[in-house]
Design a protein around this motif. Structure first.
Motif, short mmCIF file in Angstrom:
data_model
loop_
_atom_site.label_atom_id
_atom_site.label_comp_id
_atom_site.label_asym_id
_atom_site.label_seq_id
_atom_site.Cartn_x
_atom_site.Cartn_y
_atom_site.Cartn_z
N ILE A 85 1.23 -1.59 0.11
CA ILE A 85 0.11 -0.10 -0.56
C ILE A 85 0.54 0.91 -0.24
N CYS A 86 1.64 1.04 1.07
CA CYS A 86 3.00 2.94 0.91
C CYS A 86 3.20 2.83 -0.21
N ALA A 87 3.74 1.50 -0.79
CA ALA A 87 4.79 1.61 -1.80
C ALA A 87 3.81 2.52 -3.08
N SER A 88 2.93 1.69 -2.88
CA SER A 88 1.88 1.91 -4.13
C SER A 88 1.70 4.03 -4.24
N LEU A 89 0.89 4.02 -3.09
CA LEU A 89 0.27 5.38 -2.98
C LEU A 89 1.95 6.62 -2.82
N LYS A 90 2.80 5.90 -2.66
CA LYS A 90 4.21 7.16 -3.04
C LYS A 90 4.05 7.03 -4.48
N GLU A 91 4.17 5.84 -4.97
CA GLU A 91 4.66 5.84 -6.29
C GLU A 91 3.45 6.55 -6.65
N LYS A 92 1.92 7.21 -7.01
CA LYS A 92 0.64 7.58 -7.76
C LYS A 92 0.57 8.88 -7.20
N TYR A 93 1.23 9.26 -5.89
CA TYR A 93 1.14 10.50 -5.40
C TYR A 93 1.40 10.18 -4.10
N PRO A 94 3.00 10.53 -4.69
CA PRO A 94 4.12 11.13 -3.87
C PRO A 94 4.09 11.94 -3.55
N SER A 95 2.96 13.62 -3.46
CA SER A 95 3.15 14.92 -2.79
C SER A 95 2.53 14.53 -1.30
N ILE A 96 1.38 13.52 -0.88
CA ILE A 96 0.65 13.23 -0.36
C ILE A 96 1.41 12.10 1.23
N PRO A 97 1.88 12.92 2.19
CA PRO A 97 2.00 12.14 3.48
C PRO A 97 0.89 10.67 3.55
N ILE A 98 2.01 9.89 4.23
CA ILE A 98 1.16 8.88 4.92
C ILE A 98 1.06 8.22 5.99
N VAL A 99 0.34 8.04 7.28
CA VAL A 99 0.62 7.54 8.53
C VAL A 99 -0.21 6.31 8.69
N SER A 100 0.89 5.52 8.88
CA SER A 100 0.14 3.86 8.77
C SER A 100 0.68 3.35 10.09
N GLU A 101 -0.52 2.54 10.37
CA GLU A 101 -0.24 1.73 12.12
C GLU A 101 1.04 0.96 11.89
N GLU A 102 1.23 0.92 10.46
CA GLU A 102 2.99 -0.11 10.98
C GLU A 102 4.25 0.57 10.87
N ASN A 103 4.25 1.43 10.84
CA ASN A 103 5.39 2.68 9.76
C ASN A 103 5.09 3.77 11.16
N LYS A 104 7.09 4.18 11.27
CA LYS A 104 7.01 5.32 12.43
C LYS A 104 6.02 6.72 12.74
N LEU A 105 5.90 6.82 13.79
CA LEU A 105 4.82 8.07 13.54
C LEU A 105 5.62 9.19 14.02
N LEU A 106 5.48 10.49 12.64
CA LEU A 106 6.02 11.45 13.47
C LEU A 106 5.29 11.96 13.94
N SER A 107 6.31 13.12 14.56
CA SER A 107 6.07 13.91 15.69
C SER A 107 4.22 14.88 15.51
N TYR A 108 3.11 14.70 16.45
CA TYR A 108 2.04 15.81 15.82
C TYR A 108 2.64 17.21 14.89
N ASP A 109 3.31 17.33 16.06
CA ASP A 109 3.67 19.49 15.37
C ASP A 109 4.15 18.96 14.16
N GLU A 110 4.32 17.61 13.14
CA GLU A 110 5.03 18.15 11.96
C GLU A 110 3.58 17.53 11.28
#
Length: 182
Positions: free
Chosen positions: A89-114
């Motif tokens: 999912i993450c690879a496909s979304l990044k390929e099709k829509y690279p400017s939209i960030p991804i929050v996933s339960e299985e990825n490292k979560l960035l800070s709320y401020d960011e």
């Protein structure tokens, strides 16, 4: 269990005016605008279905040792199916829509401020119901959502273990639909 929605090729009479008003002939042509990015619903539906196929290929193993079950920091289970679906999912979304960030339960979560500065972002749970997956009861889904700020504006829920499999999707102001495999 959610109630079935009208199939995409048979819009209900009360919603037919909506298609004419939006110049949308079929929900399969649904376009979601995320700033300057145009997102085709059918592309995200396809990503969810492909992730479901990856999950089901692991689910089919008769020996659950192959599922490579681990415990996350909150003691919830994590399987090879979670990771395979997440990576796809993450690879496909990044390929099709690279400017939209991804929050996933299985990825490292960035800070709320960011994250709070993002005008749009994908919200992904690649295998929602891992405990049900482990019980082999088929009660799990692939979830992909698009949020604008703190509000969801588009979402896909794919149920790969249902016979036949079903994919529910909808967008703010455009309605909700279901595709039934077969």
């Amino acid at each position: 269990m959610p109630l079935p929605l009208p199939p995409i090729h048979h819009p209900t009479p009360q919603h037919q005016h909506q298609y004419k008003h939006k110049n949308t002939l079929l929900p399969a042509t649904m376009i979601i605008q995320a700033g300057a990015v145009k997102i085709l619903a059918k592309d995200v539906v396809s990503i969810a279905k492909t992730a479901g196929d990856a999950i089901m290929s692991i689910y089919a193993f008769p020996d659950t040792v192959s599922w490579d079950v681990k415990a996350k920091s909150d003691d919830s289970p994590l399987t090879a199916a979670d990771l395979a679906a997440n990576n796809l999912i993450c690879a496909s979304l990044k390929e099709k829509y690279p400017s939209i960030p991804i929050v996933s339960e299985e990825n490292k979560l960035l800070s709320y401020d960011e994250r709070s500065q993002w005008p749009y972002y994908w919200c992904v749970d690649p295998l929602d119901g891992t405990k049900e997956f482990l019980k082999r009861n088929g009660q799990f889904t692939v979830n992909i959502g698009l949020c604008q700020g703190k509000s969801p504006i588009f979402g896909v829920v794919h149920v790969p273990a249902m016979e036949p499999s079903k994919t529910y999707y909808g967008a703010k102001g455009q309605g909700a639909f279901v595709e039934i495999a077969g």
